[in-house]
Design an enzyme around this catalytic site. Sequence first.
Site, mmCIF file in Angstrom:
data_model
loop_
_atom_site.group_PDB
_atom_site.id
_atom_site.type_symbol
_atom_site.label_atom_id
_atom_site.label_comp_id
_atom_site.label_asym_id
_atom_site.label_seq_id
_atom_site.Cartn_x
_atom_site.Cartn_y
_atom_site.Cartn_z
ATOM 1 N N CYS A 54 54.311 25.662 42.959
ATOM 2 C CA CYS A 54 52.857 25.818 42.862
ATOM 3 C C CYS A 54 52.398 25.440 41.453
ATOM 4 O O CYS A 54 52.998 25.836 40.466
ATOM 5 C CB CYS A 54 52.475 27.264 43.170
ATOM 6 S SG CYS A 54 50.688 27.512 43.131
ATOM 7 N N CYS A 58 50.391 31.769 37.459
ATOM 8 C CA CYS A 58 50.323 33.230 37.624
ATOM 9 C C CYS A 58 51.628 33.871 37.119
ATOM 10 O O CYS A 58 52.718 33.568 37.646
ATOM 11 C CB CYS A 58 50.093 33.576 39.078
ATOM 12 S SG CYS A 58 48.751 32.599 39.817
ATOM 13 N N CYS A 61 54.257 35.467 39.504
ATOM 14 C CA CYS A 61 54.616 34.829 40.780
ATOM 15 C C CYS A 61 55.882 33.987 40.724
ATOM 16 O O CYS A 61 55.995 33.046 39.925
ATOM 17 C CB CYS A 61 53.461 33.972 41.270
ATOM 18 S SG CYS A 61 53.761 33.339 42.942
ATOM 19 N N CYS A 98 49.976 36.859 59.024
ATOM 20 C CA CYS A 98 49.385 36.333 57.793
ATOM 21 C C CYS A 98 50.231 35.186 57.273
ATOM 22 O O CYS A 98 51.434 35.343 57.064
ATOM 23 C CB CYS A 98 49.352 37.408 56.713
ATOM 24 S SG CYS A 98 48.560 38.920 57.246
ATOM 25 N N CYS A 129 45.505 35.602 59.690
ATOM 26 C CA CYS A 129 45.063 35.703 58.298
ATOM 27 C C CYS A 129 45.741 34.561 57.543
ATOM 28 O O CYS A 129 46.880 34.204 57.858
ATOM 29 C CB CYS A 129 45.499 37.044 57.714
ATOM 30 S SG CYS A 129 45.095 37.198 55.959
ATOM 31 N N CYS A 189 39.972 39.697 52.838
ATOM 32 C CA CYS A 189 41.103 40.520 52.414
ATOM 33 C C CYS A 189 41.254 40.258 50.918
ATOM 34 O O CYS A 189 41.539 39.129 50.506
ATOM 35 C CB CYS A 189 42.358 40.094 53.173
ATOM 36 S SG CYS A 189 43.850 40.907 52.580
ATOM 37 N N ARG A 261 45.762 48.391 52.137
ATOM 38 C CA ARG A 261 47.145 48.036 52.484
ATOM 39 C C ARG A 261 48.115 48.346 51.355
ATOM 40 O O ARG A 261 47.959 47.877 50.226
ATOM 41 C CB ARG A 261 47.250 46.561 52.879
ATOM 42 C CG ARG A 261 48.687 46.203 53.306
ATOM 43 C CD ARG A 261 48.824 44.824 53.932
ATOM 44 N NE ARG A 261 47.899 44.655 55.004
ATOM 45 C CZ ARG A 261 46.973 43.689 55.039
ATOM 46 N NH1 ARG A 261 46.915 42.795 54.100
ATOM 47 N NH2 ARG A 261 46.136 43.608 56.050
#
Length: 331
Positions: A54, A58, A61, A98, A129, A189, A261
């Site tokens: 990616c 972040c 991550c 998801c 999702c 979400c 959640r």
Amino acid sequence: MSTPRHDWNTDEVEALLDLPLNDLIFRAQTVHREHFDPNAVQVSTLLSIKTGACPEDCAYCPQSAHHEVEIERERLLPLDEVLEAARNARAQGATRFCMGAAWRNPTDKNLERVIEMVRAVKDEGLETCMTLGMLKAEQAKRLSEAGLDYYNHNLDTSPEFYGHIISTRTYDDRLETLEHVREAGMNVCCGGILGMGESRRDRARLLQQMANLPKHPESVPINQLIQVEGTPLHGIEHLDPLEFVRTIAATRILMPASYVRLSAGRTEMSDEMQALCFLAGANSLFYGDTLLTTPNPGENHDLALFERLGLRPETGPEAPAQSDQPASASA
Ligand code: SAM
Ligand code: DTB
Ligand code: SF4
């Protein structure tokens, strides 16, 4: 019945987090019972449909190309593999599927392919999702028209702490995507990660941002940082588990009708800590032995936990009825 508010100031939210724990949990549990069955838990299963490499940075991550993490990169999965995973998830009792992609944003070509996935997964009787990164208004509209039920896009932390964690996109970029999702008519979400070195005030500011959105996110995932070797946040001090519980309780009070959640990080949590999170108003979790790339407690562990706590998985719109059965009966 408590009426949802959208005008919280930071001191008010911080004052909730500062309450004596018994008072905080009592308030949260009272609010919870006004809006939900206290013993039902919504169950979602995650699948990484595109893994690693990616371009975003972040700091938490494992999928960022900026960090040296050993993970298996995967291109966008073919439809039949996604469908097979969705069928398995449904057979295990999940009601929502998801799908997550390690993208900054989907290209229009990739959007065509994920739209096919939405249609196929919905045809299996599951709620859908997706979390694909930033969306343009037009892309959000197309996903909504294809029948996507929820879009996940997290604010992750407070606006003030955000710059310590991510430099490749701004907080405002995130708010803009959330607006597009809302305008397109999908359920939102949106949540965050705790344990990244932020302060209690940062946690208050994160919750304040979500609670003051024009409409509360229908689903609020609260993740505990999973410290992955090779990411910049690996090795930082762990968050006090009771601080995590407090944040769940404040989330419940601030967004009384939203599903809260208990998301990433459960492999590091004792059953007792998770029980406190449910008491504090968490009523949803990820089911299955992997999240996107990291481990999650398996179904057997969770069914045993549900049994110990007298909880049962919530049934979905088209899931087989099992609400009168103890959780273990469907194992
Ligand atoms: N690439 C898309 C994006 O960031 O919007 C979607 C996938 S991304 C992996 C989804 C969310 O997973 C992130 O927003 C973050 O909140 C959460 N996450 C990622 N790594 C994590 C970790 N190590 N611990 C806890 N949560 C994590
Ligand atoms: C969310 O808030 N947590 C999930 C989901 N939304 C996409 C992702 C957790 C990812 C944990 C790290 C991993 O497995 O790669
Ligand atoms: Fe990419 Fe999402 Fe991971 Fe950030 S959180 S590096 S955008 S996959």
